[in-house]
Design a protein around this motif. Structure first.
Motif, mmCIF file in Angstrom:
data_model
loop_
_atom_site.group_PDB
_atom_site.id
_atom_site.type_symbol
_atom_site.label_atom_id
_atom_site.label_comp_id
_atom_site.label_asym_id
_atom_site.label_seq_id
_atom_site.Cartn_x
_atom_site.Cartn_y
_atom_site.Cartn_z
ATOM 1 N N TYR A 57 -16.191 8.836 3.751
ATOM 2 C CA TYR A 57 -16.001 10.263 4.072
ATOM 3 C C TYR A 57 -17.395 10.987 4.011
ATOM 4 N N SER A 104 0.956 11.956 5.191
ATOM 5 C CA SER A 104 0.970 10.925 3.947
ATOM 6 C C SER A 104 -0.422 10.025 4.461
ATOM 7 N N LEU A 105 -0.604 9.977 5.601
ATOM 8 C CA LEU A 105 -1.731 8.819 6.175
ATOM 9 C C LEU A 105 -3.041 9.554 6.230
ATOM 10 N N GLY A 106 -4.100 8.831 5.790
ATOM 11 C CA GLY A 106 -5.317 9.541 5.877
ATOM 12 C C GLY A 106 -5.821 9.155 7.038
ATOM 13 N N TYR A 143 -8.068 15.649 1.990
ATOM 14 C CA TYR A 143 -6.953 15.782 1.312
ATOM 15 C C TYR A 143 -7.047 16.769 -0.042
ATOM 16 N N LYS A 193 -13.531 7.313 9.544
ATOM 17 C CA LYS A 193 -13.114 8.700 9.296
ATOM 18 C C LYS A 193 -14.139 9.718 9.932
ATOM 19 N N SER A 202 0.824 -1.266 0.002
ATOM 20 C CA SER A 202 -0.034 0.125 -0.081
ATOM 21 C C SER A 202 0.970 1.200 -0.124
ATOM 22 N N ARG A 240 -0.830 13.347 -3.530
ATOM 23 C CA ARG A 240 -1.847 13.367 -2.317
ATOM 24 C C ARG A 240 -1.226 14.016 -1.061
ATOM 25 N N TRP A 285 -8.964 5.335 -4.629
ATOM 26 C CA TRP A 285 -8.136 4.988 -3.566
ATOM 27 C C TRP A 285 -7.342 4.041 -3.725
ATOM 28 N N THR A 296 -0.008 4.215 0.684
ATOM 29 C CA THR A 296 -0.091 5.330 1.692
ATOM 30 C C THR A 296 0.560 4.745 3.038
ATOM 31 N N LEU A 297 0.700 3.354 3.048
ATOM 32 C CA LEU A 297 1.189 2.842 4.206
ATOM 33 C C LEU A 297 2.757 2.820 4.207
ATOM 34 N N ASN A 356 -11.402 9.972 -2.020
ATOM 35 C CA ASN A 356 -10.009 9.836 -1.592
ATOM 36 C C ASN A 356 -9.231 9.561 -2.970
ATOM 37 N N LYS A 392 -11.855 -1.470 4.635
ATOM 38 C CA LYS A 392 -10.919 -1.971 3.788
ATOM 39 C C LYS A 392 -11.347 -3.527 3.692
#
Ligand code: PMP
Ligand code: GLU
Length: 435
Positions: A244, A74-76, A361, A274, A51, A410, A162, A53-54, A212, A138
């Motif tokens: 979201y 970086s992380l949402g 974002y 969220k 991932s 992002r 995403w 993002t991770l 996202n 997820k």
């Protein structure tokens, strides 16, 4: 090791084979995926990218551990704490011995609370047996893809999407089909663009609104127009990711599943991560046609049994609360930050932004900097751009490649105002060194 991925880009009408290094340059630098271990693990795992993002969050943590003053955008995840009344419900659940397995799709009282939520907030009608709660949205998405996709089935992904969508689809042996959009149309795709991407193999349309990473919010009219087009294709199902929902700066949220022709064809995905600042509690859910809910239940029963009983009781309390009371302050804070960060970015040469209408974002186009250099580091793509800023001024965000828009990056603004301002200052100074 290079792995090939089949990707379809309908606009250019071509099937591309992208390597993991092209798609996810971070992957190439990951120590975890060295040649030796890649020969031992399954082909399925080798086809999967880490991932993005991770991965960026991990790299930020590593730099922080070395003593660098990293600002991680970086992380949402909301930088707020879970509201106290939800934490109290979890404490009570521990006292009340919610320490056992629950039914696979979740405790009946939680599913009933989700039925209430869907009706109250979204005007969606479900019965409790149409709800499946999971270990985060997820997992809900993974359950749906594993339940519905056969090898080669295509999934329409309006770009940007995403990061995990494409990987989950590939894990289920489906084919992600990117439907490009542009910053000039606020990253929205039209029914015509979607229709041009449909083939006899198309099984799903998957999208998030608010989106996202772009913050784009589809209006009721726009979703109705897409639904109208889809009426011609009764074998296509829709996965509407509404995680979201409560961070939406427009008039209001509209759920695709409320459109009569879409009711039996839409899986609505949501969760507490969220809107309720509960990312670590790991509760997501779907409301779906009964046969899809049953299929997800079967998959989940073999993989996780159910999500944590204590987290379920906390989520039940969250679902029964008035969302306005819980989310209004947080939304107002995000809106203020959005305006602040847009203002700063618009003052940086060459950066082009849309105005995100939801989520937390911004997704600016940074392609102006491609081909530039500070004399030592060359910026050829969004990943170089991100790595340059991470390594030189310790600001972390995520390259757009993993979201299907390689000219963009992002930036999460779920961070304190002073950190955001400091990050923007650092970025501006650092970019001024490029020519
Ligand atoms: N969908 C979207 C669009 C997301 O951004 C995320 C990540 N936060 C998820 C689903 C998954 O959320 P979670 O697993 O935390 O419920
Ligand atoms: N969804 C969040 C993000 O996009 C959390 C990280 C993840 O689950 O990928 O950053």
């Amino acid at each position: 090791m290079l792995q090939n991925y089949k990707f379809i880009n309908r606009k250019q009408n071509q099937t591309t084979s992208k390597t993991n290094q092209q798609l996810f340059p971070i992957f190439a630098t990951s120590k975890k995926y060295n040649k030796k271990s890649m020969t031992k693990v399954s082909d399925r795992l080798n086809r999967l990218a880490e991932s993005a993002t991770l991965a960026m969050a991990r790299m930020s943590r590593e730099l922080k551990a070395k003593g660098h003053d990293v600002i991680a955008l970086s992380l949402g995840e909301p930088d707020f704490d879970t509201p106290d009344f939800i934490k109290e419900a979890a404490k009570k659940a521990i006292e009340d011995n919610y320490s056992h397995y629950t039914p696979v799709p979740g405790l009946p009282e939680l599913r009933n609370a989700i039925v209430t939520k869907f009706k109250r907030d979204n005007n969606l009608e479900f019965t409790a047996d149409q709800i499946v709660t999971s270990t985060g949205a997820k997992q809900s998405l993974a359950n749906v893809c594993l339940s519905l996709l056969n090898p080669g089935d295509e999934v329409l992904l309006p770009c940007p999407y995403w990061v995990s969508y494409a990987e989950i689809i590939k894990l289920a042996e489906g084919v992600p089909v990117e439907v490009p959009s542009s910053i000039d149309s606020d990253f929205k795709v039209t029914p015509e663009e979607l229709e041009a991407a449909i083939t006899p193999n198309t099984k799903l349309l998957m999208f998030s609104s608010p989106c996202n990473p772009s913050g784009t919010v589809y209006t009721k009219d726009e979703l109705e127009a897409i639904a109208k087009m889809l009426e011609k294709y009764p074998n296509i199902y829709v996965v509407a990711d509404e995680i979201y929902e409560h961070i939406n700066f427009t008039e209001g949220h509209f759920s695709m599943g409320t459109i009569p022709s879409m009711k039996e064809r839409t899986v609505t995905v949501n969760g507490v991560s969220k809107g309720y600042a509960m990312t670590g509690w790991r509760v997501g859910f779907i409301g779906a046609p009964l046969w899809i809910a049953k299929a997800c239940n079967k998959i989940q029963g073999q993989i996780t049994s159910a999500t944590c009983a204590i987290a379920q009781k906390a989520a039940e309390t969250a679902m029964l609360a008035n969302p306005k009371e819980v989310t209004t302050d947080m939304k107002a804070t995000f809106l203020k930050r959005r305006d602040m960060i847009l203002n700063e970015l618009n003052n940086i040469e060459g950066i082009k932004c849309n105005i995100p209408q939801g989520a937390f974002y911004v997704f600016p186009d940074v392609s102006y900097y491609f081909g530039k250099s500070d004399g030592t580091t060359n910026i050829n793509n969004a990943n170089d751009f991100c790595m340059y800023l991470l390594n030189s001024c310790y600001v972390a965000f995520v390259a757009g490649d993993a979201f299907g828009n390689p000219e963009c990056v992002r930036i999460s603004y779920a961070a304190a105002d002073d950190k955001l301002m400091e990050a923007m200052g650092r970025i501006k100074n650092q970019l001024a060194k490029l020519s």
